[in-house]
Design an enzyme around this catalytic site. Sequence first.
Site, PDB file in Angstrom:
ATOM      1  N   THR A 177      51.216  52.323  34.781  1.00 13.34           N
ATOM      2  CA  THR A 177      51.453  51.652  33.331  1.00 13.34           C
ATOM      3  C   THR A 177      52.701  52.234  32.686  1.00 13.34           C
ATOM      4  O   THR A 177      52.959  53.204  32.813  1.00 13.34           O
ATOM      5  CB  THR A 177      50.246  51.730  32.609  1.00 13.34           C
ATOM      6  OG1 THR A 177      50.282  51.197  31.317  1.00 13.34           O
ATOM      7  CG2 THR A 177      49.541  53.214  32.482  1.00 13.34           C
TER       8      THR A 177
ATOM      9  N   GLU B  35      52.404  52.729  29.603  1.00 15.11           N
ATOM     10  CA  GLU B  35      51.701  53.591  28.795  1.00 15.11           C
ATOM     11  C   GLU B  35      52.335  55.009  29.149  1.00 15.11           C
ATOM     12  O   GLU B  35      51.892  56.017  28.320  1.00 15.11           O
ATOM     13  CB  GLU B  35      50.446  53.300  28.656  1.00 15.11           C
ATOM     14  CG  GLU B  35      49.962  52.194  27.829  1.00 15.11           C
ATOM     15  CD  GLU B  35      50.477  52.443  26.260  1.00 15.11           C
ATOM     16  OE1 GLU B  35      49.912  53.088  25.649  1.00 15.11           O
ATOM     17  OE2 GLU B  35      51.087  51.477  25.850  1.00 15.11           O
TER      18      GLU B  35
HETATM   19  P1  NAP Z   1      41.426  44.214  32.820  1.00 18.11           P
HETATM   20  O1  NAP Z   1      41.401  42.873  32.516  1.00 18.11           O
HETATM   21  O2  NAP Z   1      40.740  45.213  31.636  1.00 18.11           O
HETATM   22  O3  NAP Z   1      40.407  44.520  34.038  1.00 18.11           O
HETATM   23  C1  NAP Z   1      39.787  45.602  34.231  1.00 18.11           C
HETATM   24  C2  NAP Z   1      38.932  45.800  35.568  1.00 18.11           C
HETATM   25  O4  NAP Z   1      38.101  46.948  35.908  1.00 18.11           O
HETATM   26  C3  NAP Z   1      37.610  44.792  35.201  1.00 18.11           C
HETATM   27  O5  NAP Z   1      37.347  43.982  36.264  1.00 18.11           O
HETATM   28  C4  NAP Z   1      36.703  45.687  34.947  1.00 18.11           C
HETATM   29  O6  NAP Z   1      35.337  45.178  35.238  1.00 18.11           O
HETATM   30  C5  NAP Z   1      36.861  46.773  35.770  1.00 18.11           C
HETATM   31  N1  NAP Z   1      36.283  48.183  35.771  1.00 18.11           N
HETATM   32  C6  NAP Z   1      36.191  48.803  34.525  1.00 18.11           C
HETATM   33  N2  NAP Z   1      35.423  49.838  34.651  1.00 18.11           N
HETATM   34  C7  NAP Z   1      34.743  49.919  35.904  1.00 18.11           C
HETATM   35  C8  NAP Z   1      34.118  50.685  36.833  1.00 18.11           C
HETATM   36  N3  NAP Z   1      33.714  51.747  36.225  1.00 18.11           N
HETATM   37  N4  NAP Z   1      33.918  50.370  38.141  1.00 18.11           N
HETATM   38  C9  NAP Z   1      34.488  49.207  38.651  1.00 18.11           C
HETATM   39  N5  NAP Z   1      35.226  48.444  37.856  1.00 18.11           N
HETATM   40  C10 NAP Z   1      35.539  48.718  36.524  1.00 18.11           C
HETATM   41  O7  NAP Z   1      42.741  44.868  33.091  1.00 18.11           O
HETATM   42  P2  NAP Z   1      44.062  44.127  33.791  1.00 18.11           P
HETATM   43  O8  NAP Z   1      44.837  43.602  32.469  1.00 18.11           O
HETATM   44  O9  NAP Z   1      43.572  43.048  34.515  1.00 18.11           O
HETATM   45  O10 NAP Z   1      44.641  45.394  34.205  1.00 18.11           O
HETATM   46  C11 NAP Z   1      44.381  45.558  35.785  1.00 18.11           C
HETATM   47  C12 NAP Z   1      44.952  47.344  35.822  1.00 18.11           C
HETATM   48  O11 NAP Z   1      46.193  47.446  35.573  1.00 18.11           O
HETATM   49  C13 NAP Z   1      44.235  48.171  34.989  1.00 18.11           C
HETATM   50  O12 NAP Z   1      44.034  49.286  35.810  1.00 18.11           O
HETATM   51  C14 NAP Z   1      45.259  48.369  33.817  1.00 18.11           C
HETATM   52  O13 NAP Z   1      44.859  49.665  33.243  1.00 18.11           O
HETATM   53  C15 NAP Z   1      46.476  48.370  34.696  1.00 18.11           C
HETATM   54  N6  NAP Z   1      47.639  47.866  33.827  1.00 18.11           N
HETATM   55  C16 NAP Z   1      47.496  46.753  33.030  1.00 18.11           C
HETATM   56  C17 NAP Z   1      48.655  46.271  32.279  1.00 18.11           C
HETATM   57  C18 NAP Z   1      48.384  44.933  31.596  1.00 18.11           C
HETATM   58  O14 NAP Z   1      49.384  44.676  30.895  1.00 18.11           O
HETATM   59  N7  NAP Z   1      47.587  43.878  31.826  1.00 18.11           N
HETATM   60  C19 NAP Z   1      49.739  46.816  32.383  1.00 18.11           C
HETATM   61  C20 NAP Z   1      49.759  48.140  33.097  1.00 18.11           C
HETATM   62  C21 NAP Z   1      48.716  48.495  33.759  1.00 18.11           C
HETATM   63  P3  NAP Z   1      34.681  44.612  34.220  1.00 18.11           P
HETATM   64  O15 NAP Z   1      34.903  43.209  34.347  1.00 18.11           O
HETATM   65  O16 NAP Z   1      33.180  44.788  34.880  1.00 18.11           O
HETATM   66  O17 NAP Z   1      34.746  45.014  32.998  1.00 18.11           O
HETATM   67  O1  F7E Z   2      48.458  46.454  21.989  1.00 18.18           O
HETATM   68  C1  F7E Z   2      49.426  46.403  18.527  1.00 18.18           C
HETATM   69  C2  F7E Z   2      49.135  47.809  19.225  1.00 18.18           C
HETATM   70  O2  F7E Z   2      46.349  46.214  23.131  1.00 18.18           O
HETATM   71  C3  F7E Z   2      49.963  46.224  21.899  1.00 18.18           C
HETATM   72  C4  F7E Z   2      46.998  47.505  28.190  1.00 18.18           C
HETATM   73  O3  F7E Z   2      46.837  46.221  29.034  1.00 18.18           O
HETATM   74  O4  F7E Z   2      49.445  47.371  28.194  1.00 18.18           O
HETATM   75  C5  F7E Z   2      48.228  47.145  27.307  1.00 18.18           C
HETATM   76  O5  F7E Z   2      48.228  48.010  26.213  1.00 18.18           O
HETATM   77  C6  F7E Z   2      50.345  46.684  20.809  1.00 18.18           C
HETATM   78  C7  F7E Z   2      50.133  48.073  20.383  1.00 18.18           C
HETATM   79  O6  F7E Z   2      48.010  46.609  24.396  1.00 18.18           O
HETATM   80  C8  F7E Z   2      46.706  44.952  16.721  1.00 18.18           C
HETATM   81  O7  F7E Z   2      48.791  48.773  18.171  1.00 18.18           O
HETATM   82  C9  F7E Z   2      48.671  45.450  16.388  1.00 18.18           C
HETATM   83  O8  F7E Z   2      51.201  48.713  19.897  1.00 18.18           O
HETATM   84  O9  F7E Z   2      47.551  44.603  23.418  1.00 18.18           O
HETATM   85  P1  F7E Z   2      47.486  45.899  23.130  1.00 18.18           P
HETATM   86  P2  F7E Z   2      48.571  48.118  24.777  1.00 18.18           P
HETATM   87  O10 F7E Z   2      48.129  48.955  24.058  1.00 18.18           O
HETATM   88  O11 F7E Z   2      50.278  48.093  24.909  1.00 18.18           O
HETATM   89  C10 F7E Z   2      49.391  48.462  28.834  1.00 18.18           C
HETATM   90  C11 F7E Z   2      50.582  48.408  29.567  1.00 18.18           C
HETATM   91  C12 F7E Z   2      48.505  48.986  29.628  1.00 18.18           C
HETATM   92  O12 F7E Z   2      48.363  49.647  30.461  1.00 18.18           O
HETATM   93  C13 F7E Z   2      46.905  48.773  28.877  1.00 18.18           C
HETATM   94  O13 F7E Z   2      45.973  48.794  29.957  1.00 18.18           O
HETATM   95  O14 F7E Z   2      49.872  46.004  19.592  1.00 18.18           O
HETATM   96  N1  F7E Z   2      48.649  45.871  17.803  1.00 18.18           N
HETATM   97  N2  F7E Z   2      47.478  44.986  16.100  1.00 18.18           N
HETATM   98  C14 F7E Z   2      47.209  45.524  18.089  1.00 18.18           C
HETATM   99  N3  F7E Z   2      46.748  45.648  19.293  1.00 18.18           N
HETATM  100  C15 F7E Z   2      45.580  45.091  19.484  1.00 18.18           C
HETATM  101  N4  F7E Z   2      45.180  45.319  20.655  1.00 18.18           N
HETATM  102  N5  F7E Z   2      44.893  44.430  18.432  1.00 18.18           N
HETATM  103  C16 F7E Z   2      45.463  44.479  16.986  1.00 18.18           C
HETATM  104  O15 F7E Z   2      44.953  43.822  16.404  1.00 18.18           O
END
Ligand code: NAP
Ligand code: F7E
Length: 340
Positions: A126, A128
């Site tokens: 990620t 992050e």
């Molecule tokens: P998500 O919607 O939060 O999905 C996370 C998945 O992990 C869900 O299927 C969840 O199952 C499963 N999970 C959580 N805890 C578990 C456990 N203990 N055992 C087995 N499964 C478990 O995340 P996403 O947005 O699809 O992201 C997919 C991956 O990419 C994650 O690893 C995330 O950290 C990473 N990532 C995401 C982003 C983004 O912008 N979306 C960017 C960079 C990296 P449940 O449905 O049961 O909760």
């Molecule tokens: O926040 C700001 C918050 O929670 C984005 C995950 O998929 O992407 C995701 O992480 C920004 C942050 O995503 C609210 O403070 C303001 O600066 O949508 P987010 P994230 O933290 O960037 C990365 C790449 C991952 O890997 C993670 O799994 O938005 N923000 N106000 C808020 N965020 C939330 N959630 N809610 C608010 O009310």
Amino acid sequence: MTKRVLITGVTGQDGAYLAKFLLGKGCDVFGAYRRLSTPNFWRLINLDIYDEVRLLPVDLTDTTSLLQVVTLSQPDEIYNLAAQSFVEASFDQPLATAEITGLGTSRILEVVRQVNPGVKFYQASTSELYGNGNDGSSNEVTPFVPASPYAAAKLYAYHMTKIYRQAYGIFACNGILFNHESPLRGLEFVTRKVSNAVARIALGLGKELVLGNLEAKRDWGYAPEYVESMWLMLQQDKPGDYVVATGESHSVEELVRRAFECVNLNWEEYTRSSSRLLRPLEVNSLRGDPSKVGEHLGWKAKVKFDELVQIMVEADLECWRRWLRGEQFSWDAINYPSKE
Ligand code: NAP
Ligand code: F7E
């Protein structure tokens, strides 16, 4: 021969889109899901693939269950997408996040090493990882300065993926993906929180949108496109690590303004910021440099910020209009995987 793939986190946003994409490639798709007291297959139902994915129960904290799913599915490729993925929640549950998001990756890698080191492995890394270490755009050699328990757990997983590649010759890749969003995004993430609130306000179902830090900037792309990059990484001759991003960043305020523009409303009349929604430590600004993924894999983001926001607002408007007509959302559906 039909390729067999195993996706952990198949019930999440990326898991569902990746399963759909790989089914389209003719793969035999095994989806590892976590058993919950309330079923959580609405994304698979929404994409109309619930019956096509072979669902297997797993928990990333339980090595035995991981051993079982890898043995049962005999995969050629594993996509490790499961994680506690919400940054904010990682401050409340740092140990659970370390267990699932960090150690969980180690457990799968170790099962791969012991059962079949020939399996190709994708790790969901990620943006992050970069934290606040860099003001400009980040690439594969930019230093990592994690700023949350989530990022620290992902940094450990990133390194373990590299270590298993270098030490044991496992074809293991890190996709360093910047934020990617869609109508299937969880409602707790800011893009979906905004699109959902805007749709409700436009239809007279909601009154205001309360957010935290409006100044934070992110590089937001479209999730269905990003899952293709995961697959491309595992189709190369050699394993590697790749940044996947649009190359543009926008603030949360711009996101809100654009979303309200989609329904012809002025964002300032409906939005306020609350200090209670600020994070203990914020990542201020993230922007990715997708040069390597473009040059090596031929991947490029097509959907950019304005279109992404429009897609999400329109999808939420459609959901709430259906709800007003008395129809069900896909996430209202009750379903259980069969053992057969
Ligand atoms: P998500 O919607 O939060 O999905 C996370 C998945 O992990 C869900 O299927 C969840 O199952 C499963 N999970 C959580 N805890 C578990 C456990 N203990 N055992 C087995 N499964 C478990 O995340 P996403 O947005 O699809 O992201 C997919 C991956 O990419 C994650 O690893 C995330 O950290 C990473 N990532 C995401 C982003 C983004 O912008 N979306 C960017 C960079 C990296 P449940 O449905 O049961 O909760
Ligand atoms: O926040 C700001 C918050 O929670 C984005 C995950 O998929 O992407 C995701 O992480 C920004 C942050 O995503 C609210 O403070 C303001 O600066 O949508 P987010 P994230 O933290 O960037 C990365 C790449 C991952 O890997 C993670 O799994 O938005 N923000 N106000 C808020 N965020 C939330 N959630 N809610 C608010 O009310």
